[in-house]
Structures are given as structure tokens and as C-alpha cells.
Motif scaffolding. Structure first.
Motif, short mmCIF file in Angstrom:
data_model
loop_
_atom_site.label_atom_id
_atom_site.label_comp_id
_atom_site.label_asym_id
_atom_site.label_seq_id
_atom_site.Cartn_x
_atom_site.Cartn_y
_atom_site.Cartn_z
N ARG A 43 0.92 -1.23 -0.13
CA ARG A 43 -0.15 0.10 -0.10
C ARG A 43 0.78 1.42 0.08
O ARG A 43 1.72 1.29 1.13
CB ARG A 43 -0.70 -0.07 1.21
CG ARG A 43 -1.79 1.26 1.31
CD ARG A 43 -2.60 1.40 2.68
NE ARG A 43 -3.41 0.35 2.96
CZ ARG A 43 -3.20 -0.49 3.96
NH1 ARG A 43 -2.06 -0.25 4.90
NH2 ARG A 43 -4.00 -1.61 4.26
N ASN A 44 0.88 1.96 -1.09
CA ASN A 44 1.92 3.17 -1.30
C ASN A 44 3.13 2.80 -1.21
O ASN A 44 3.97 3.41 -0.35
CB ASN A 44 1.42 4.47 -0.33
CG ASN A 44 0.03 5.05 -0.75
OD1 ASN A 44 -0.50 4.73 -1.58
ND2 ASN A 44 -0.48 5.57 0.23
N ALA A 48 2.23 -4.41 3.06
CA ALA A 48 0.88 -4.26 3.76
C ALA A 48 0.43 -5.74 3.76
O ALA A 48 -0.80 -6.11 3.79
CB ALA A 48 -0.18 -3.70 2.86
N TYR A 115 -5.55 5.10 -2.50
CA TYR A 115 -4.29 4.59 -1.73
C TYR A 115 -3.67 3.74 -3.36
O TYR A 115 -4.49 3.00 -3.80
CB TYR A 115 -4.54 3.27 -0.81
CG TYR A 115 -4.70 4.00 0.52
CD1 TYR A 115 -3.62 4.62 1.16
CD2 TYR A 115 -6.04 4.14 1.16
CE1 TYR A 115 -3.93 5.22 2.49
CE2 TYR A 115 -6.03 4.64 2.60
CZ TYR A 115 -4.86 5.13 3.15
OH TYR A 115 -5.28 5.85 4.26
N PHE A 117 -2.15 0.31 -4.49
CA PHE A 117 -1.88 -0.88 -4.34
C PHE A 117 -0.97 -1.74 -5.47
O PHE A 117 -1.38 -1.31 -6.43
CB PHE A 117 -3.43 -1.69 -3.89
CG PHE A 117 -3.94 -1.15 -2.60
CD1 PHE A 117 -3.58 -1.68 -1.56
CD2 PHE A 117 -4.78 -0.02 -2.72
CE1 PHE A 117 -4.18 -1.45 -0.24
CE2 PHE A 117 -5.32 0.25 -1.68
CZ PHE A 117 -4.95 -0.36 -0.23
#
Length: 128
Positions: A43-44, A48, A115, A117
């Protein structure tokens, strides 16, 4: 002279456009069929995986898919156009760009709720 330069520029851009389309690998809907499970998630560009454990996408030949992207398993419709999977219906709509695809792995990138991904997925081997 201007006409010659303009014509040359146009032909160069046109041939460049043709070459970029020719280099784009062709992905068929049948290449997606089956179950794909999360291997890595970002994520960014930050790891994650802990938040995405158990994430899967399962694609069927009739244009239906199952995913637990929105925390519960839901059925949706999908359509493949060039290198993008368009998920419609279910709990949410999403567009997934296929960054890479082999027989055993797939990388999807998308933007959800502002966001970025990136999902690295592995093909699940079904035991019958």
C-alpha cells in the motif's frame, strides 16, 4: 520545408505508436482463469501483507469472479480489456492493471480509496 518536417514527425510518431502496441503482450481472459492468492501486498509502496493475508481473486470463464478484497467474499462481474481487469458489481467496483502475468504469478496494481496498491499473486494449485 515545414510540410516535410511535419510529415516526418507524424510518420515517426505513428510508427512509434504502432511499435508500442505491438510490444504489449496479449492477455486472454483464459489466462486469468483460476484462483490467485496473495504472496506480497503493498500500500503506497509499503509492505501491507499483514493487512492483506488471505486475499484472493478467483476468475471463471463466464465473466464472474470471487474476491475477498472488501473483507468478505463477494461475487462480481469482470471484463478484461487489454491489460486491465474491470471488476463491476459486488460490494465495490475496481480497475486492476495487470503489470505482469505468467502461468504461476500475476502482479496487479490499482488505486482504491486514494491508496496505491500492488498485489503480487500466485496461482493456486487446485487438488481434486
Amino acid at each position: 520545408m515545414k510540410l516535410l518536417i511535419t510529415s516526418t514527425l507524424f510518420l515517426s510518431l505513428f510508427s512509434l505508436g504502432l511499435n508500442s502496441c505491438a510490444n504489449e503482450p496479449k492477455i486472454a481472459q483464459s489466462d486469468l482463469l483460476g484462483r490467485w492468492e496473495i504472496k506480497e501486498a503493498y500500500r503506497n509502496e509499503k509492505n501491507a501483507e499483514d493487512d492483506m493475508q488471505g486475499l484472493f481473486f478467483e476468475f471463471f470463464g463466464d465473466g464472474k469472479m470471487l474476491t475477498n478484497m472488501s473483507s468478505s467474499t463477494t461475487e462480481a462481474q469482470f471484463e478484461l480489456k487489454k491489460q486491465t481487469i474491470f471488476q463491476r458489481g459486488g460490494e465495490m467496483d475496481a480497475d486492476y492493471q495487470i503489470a505482469s502475468l505468467t502461468d504461476t504469478s500475476m502482479v496487479l496494481v490499482t488505486v482504491l480509496r486514494d491508496y496505491n496498491f500492488r498485489f503480487v499473486l500466485k496461482k493456486s494449485i487446485q487438488m481434486n
